[in-house]
Design an enzyme around this catalytic site. Structure first.
Site, PDB file in Angstrom:
ATOM      1  N   CYS A   5      35.318  41.041  48.169  1.00  0.00           N
ATOM      2  CA  CYS A   5      35.367  40.353  49.444  1.00  0.00           C
ATOM      3  C   CYS A   5      34.152  39.339  49.661  1.00  0.00           C
ATOM      4  CB  CYS A   5      35.406  41.298  50.640  1.00  0.00           C
ATOM      5  SG  CYS A   5      36.736  42.801  50.693  1.00  0.00           S
ATOM      6  N   CYS A 242      24.755  45.585  42.699  1.00  0.00           N
ATOM      7  CA  CYS A 242      25.658  45.717  41.693  1.00  0.00           C
ATOM      8  C   CYS A 242      25.476  44.508  40.841  1.00  0.00           C
ATOM      9  CB  CYS A 242      26.990  45.517  42.421  1.00  0.00           C
ATOM     10  SG  CYS A 242      28.385  45.190  41.147  1.00  0.00           S
ATOM     11  N   SER A 289      32.943  31.488  34.957  1.00  0.00           N
ATOM     12  CA  SER A 289      31.883  32.069  35.022  1.00  0.00           C
ATOM     13  C   SER A 289      31.208  32.558  33.604  1.00  0.00           C
ATOM     14  CB  SER A 289      32.240  33.625  35.616  1.00  0.00           C
ATOM     15  OG  SER A 289      33.298  34.049  34.763  1.00  0.00           O
ATOM     16  N   ASP A 351      31.510  34.370  26.915  1.00  0.00           N
ATOM     17  CA  ASP A 351      32.039  34.666  28.308  1.00  0.00           C
ATOM     18  C   ASP A 351      31.360  36.019  28.729  1.00  0.00           C
ATOM     19  OD1 ASP A 351      33.679  34.898  30.423  1.00  0.00           O
ATOM     20  OD2 ASP A 351      35.511  35.775  29.446  1.00  0.00           O
ATOM     21  N   ASP A 352      31.394  36.046  30.238  1.00  0.00           N
ATOM     22  CA  ASP A 352      30.402  37.059  30.869  1.00  0.00           C
ATOM     23  C   ASP A 352      30.960  38.603  30.451  1.00  0.00           C
ATOM     24  OD1 ASP A 352      32.325  37.983  33.314  1.00  0.00           O
ATOM     25  OD2 ASP A 352      32.825  35.947  32.984  1.00  0.00           O
ATOM     26  N   CYS A 388      34.075  51.537  38.205  1.00  0.00           N
ATOM     27  CA  CYS A 388      33.276  51.309  39.476  1.00  0.00           C
ATOM     28  C   CYS A 388      33.861  51.711  40.522  1.00  0.00           C
ATOM     29  CB  CYS A 388      33.069  49.722  39.384  1.00  0.00           C
ATOM     30  SG  CYS A 388      32.297  49.210  40.844  1.00  0.00           S
ATOM     31  N   CYS A 438      22.725  48.580  40.126  1.00  0.00           N
ATOM     32  CA  CYS A 438      23.564  49.771  39.821  1.00  0.00           C
ATOM     33  C   CYS A 438      24.451  49.174  38.421  1.00  0.00           C
ATOM     34  CB  CYS A 438      24.801  49.613  40.700  1.00  0.00           C
ATOM     35  SG  CYS A 438      26.052  50.873  40.558  1.00  0.00           S
ATOM     36  N   CYS A 441      28.965  51.049  35.638  1.00  0.00           N
ATOM     37  CA  CYS A 441      29.993  50.758  34.713  1.00  0.00           C
ATOM     38  C   CYS A 441      29.808  50.465  33.287  1.00  0.00           C
ATOM     39  CB  CYS A 441      30.639  49.381  35.241  1.00  0.00           C
ATOM     40  SG  CYS A 441      29.684  47.859  35.326  1.00  0.00           S
TER      41      CYS A 441
END
Length: 453
Positions: A5, A242, A289, A351-352, A388, A438, A441
């Protein structure tokens, strides 16, 4: 429910029309959510609102936007792992009326004890109309609100567990709250003498506002009569932003907790080139990204950076599409190979992240069909092994390709000639080297106990 969001809130003490400012601020945050959008505005003591499935410009054409006039407002964009009908039902902001008046809420985050709280409230007779965490918070606030809305919010949030950044609007004030670990971002800006709250600072740039500071973990800011008041929780936690905000979610032109996203991604790419060199003719990125990390990789490796994939700018992010079928279709529509640049060449593709593997497999296939001699994939983050629970759309470990497969097995699945990932320490070093993230993951080191989930 797990969602991604973007939130924004505006208080205009001069009582001007703020709907267009909200609109363009939400537009700047569109990358954080592409399935629904909503606005709520305080109109002379009445909260007017509208929300629906779709992009900001689809939900708010000129004739719809023109009806929103007032001096306090909040906006929300979201991507959910649900169908369209459910998205429309649970779109935010959530507007509720109760004994003490009316309240509008917009949230970015995920409560890990939402189910338990909901069951307790339902046992006490509360009826829910959505499946959102935001409605749980709203019901708690209504229950605790006797004379002081700020105290009611504090009491309510002491009961919740998880991540959240909240913007709330009453009939006379705008309130922003960030969870005690600062997992989700929330920043403060000013447009003239008026305060603005936003998930990211890129929204400030879009509407001509000035970035002031970030809301601190556990802090509540209350804006009333044009003044900002800070209320601290009184309990200190170790900050755990995060880390996927830096890797993927935030726009590169944003700053979060003093960290410039662009510089962090560029540095990660440079470290990746040192940790995982490749024999290539060109470096390309998986746009958008992965682009900044690819530039950093090219700088550190000495391999020239070039365009290899052209993106259709009118297609959204495939990672946050709600179904696997839509993700795969989205990759084909979104990207096309620039054959002249890759044909006959050894391509280093940066890539990320690789989460499910769908997008990367499709891209490698496209590059080889276009004549790439070799495709060497380099990822500017570690393998995503664990779920996550705090807002990233990866709650099921079975959907994570690295959860039960080695790097070599993943390489074969995506069809690359080689595959390497950035180390976790390299990623943290690229972001400044502080232990403020954090990383659950990657290493299952979550900021709070998740055994009851």
């Amino acid at each position: 429910m797990v969602n991604l969001c973007g939130i924004i809130g505006i208080y205009d003490k001069e009582n001007k029309d703020i709907s267009k400012i909200l609109y363009y601020g939400m537009y700047a945050l569109q990358h954080r959510g592409q399935e629904s959008a909503g606005i709520a505005v305080n109109k002379n003591g009445f909260i007017d609102y509208f929300k629906d499935a779709g992009l900001v410009h689809e939900v708010f054409p000129k004739e719809t936007l023109s009806r929103f006039r007032g001096n306090i407002g909040i906006g929300h964009v979201e991507s959910k792992d649900n169908g369209e009908e459910e998205i429309s039902l649970s779109a935010q902001p959530l507007v509720v009326g109760y004994k003490k008046g009316a309240l509008a809420l917009a949230n970015d985050g995920n409560l890990i004890n939402s189910r338990q709280l909901r069951e307790k409230l339902e046992d006490d007779g509360v009826i829910f109309s959505t499946n959102t965490d935001t409605e749980v918070i709203a019901n708690l606030i209504a229950r605790f609100h006797k004379d002081d809305i700020e105290m009611a919010i504090q009491k309510s949030l002491k009961m919740v567990k998880g991540s959240y950044s909240l913007v709330l609007m009453t009939l006379d004030r705008l309130i922003g709250v960030r969870d005690p670990y600062g997992i989700k971002p929330l920043s403060i800006g000013k447009l003239g003498d008026n305060y603005i709250l936003s998930s990211e600072t890129c929204a400030f740039d879009t509407i001509g506002a000035t970035y002031i500071r970030d809301v601190e973990p556990g802090e509540m800011v209350v804006i009333s009569d044009g003044e900002l008041k800070s209320i601290k929780s009184g309990k200190e936690y170790n900050k755990k932003l995060c880390i996927f905000e830096l890797i993927y979610m935030a726009r590169p032109d944003s700053k979060i907790d003093g960290k410039t996203i662009y510089l962090a991604r560029r540095k990660a790419g440079q470290i990746l080139a040192k940790e995982c060199p490749a024999d290539g003719d060109i470096v390309i990125s998986a746009p958008d990204s992965g682009t900044v990390a690819a530039i950093g990789y090219a700088e550190a490796s000495g391999i020239p950076y070039d365009e290899g994939l052209i993106k259709n700018r009118y297609v959204g992010r495939t990672f946050i599409k709600p179904t696997q079928e839509l993700r795969e279709q989205g990759v084909r529509i979104k990207l096309n190979v620039l054959e002249e640049n890759v044909e006959g060449k050894k391509v280093v593709l940066v890539d990320d992240s690789i989460v499910r593997g769908t997008t990367m497999r499709s891209i490698v296939t496209m590059l080889k069909k276009a004549g790439a001699k070799e495709v060497h994939v380099r990822i500017s983050s570690p393998p995503v092994i664990y779920p996550c629970y705090f807002g990233l759309d990866t709650t099921k470990r079975k959907n994570l390709i690295a959860s039960d497969k080695s790097i070599e097995e993943i390489r074969k699945i995506i069809g690359a000639d080689s595959l390497n990932y950035l180390s976790l320490q390299g990623l943290i070093d690229g972001a400044g080297g502080e232990d403020v993230f954090c990383t659950g993951c990657f290493d299952e080191n979550y900021p709070m106990d998740i055994e009851d989930i």
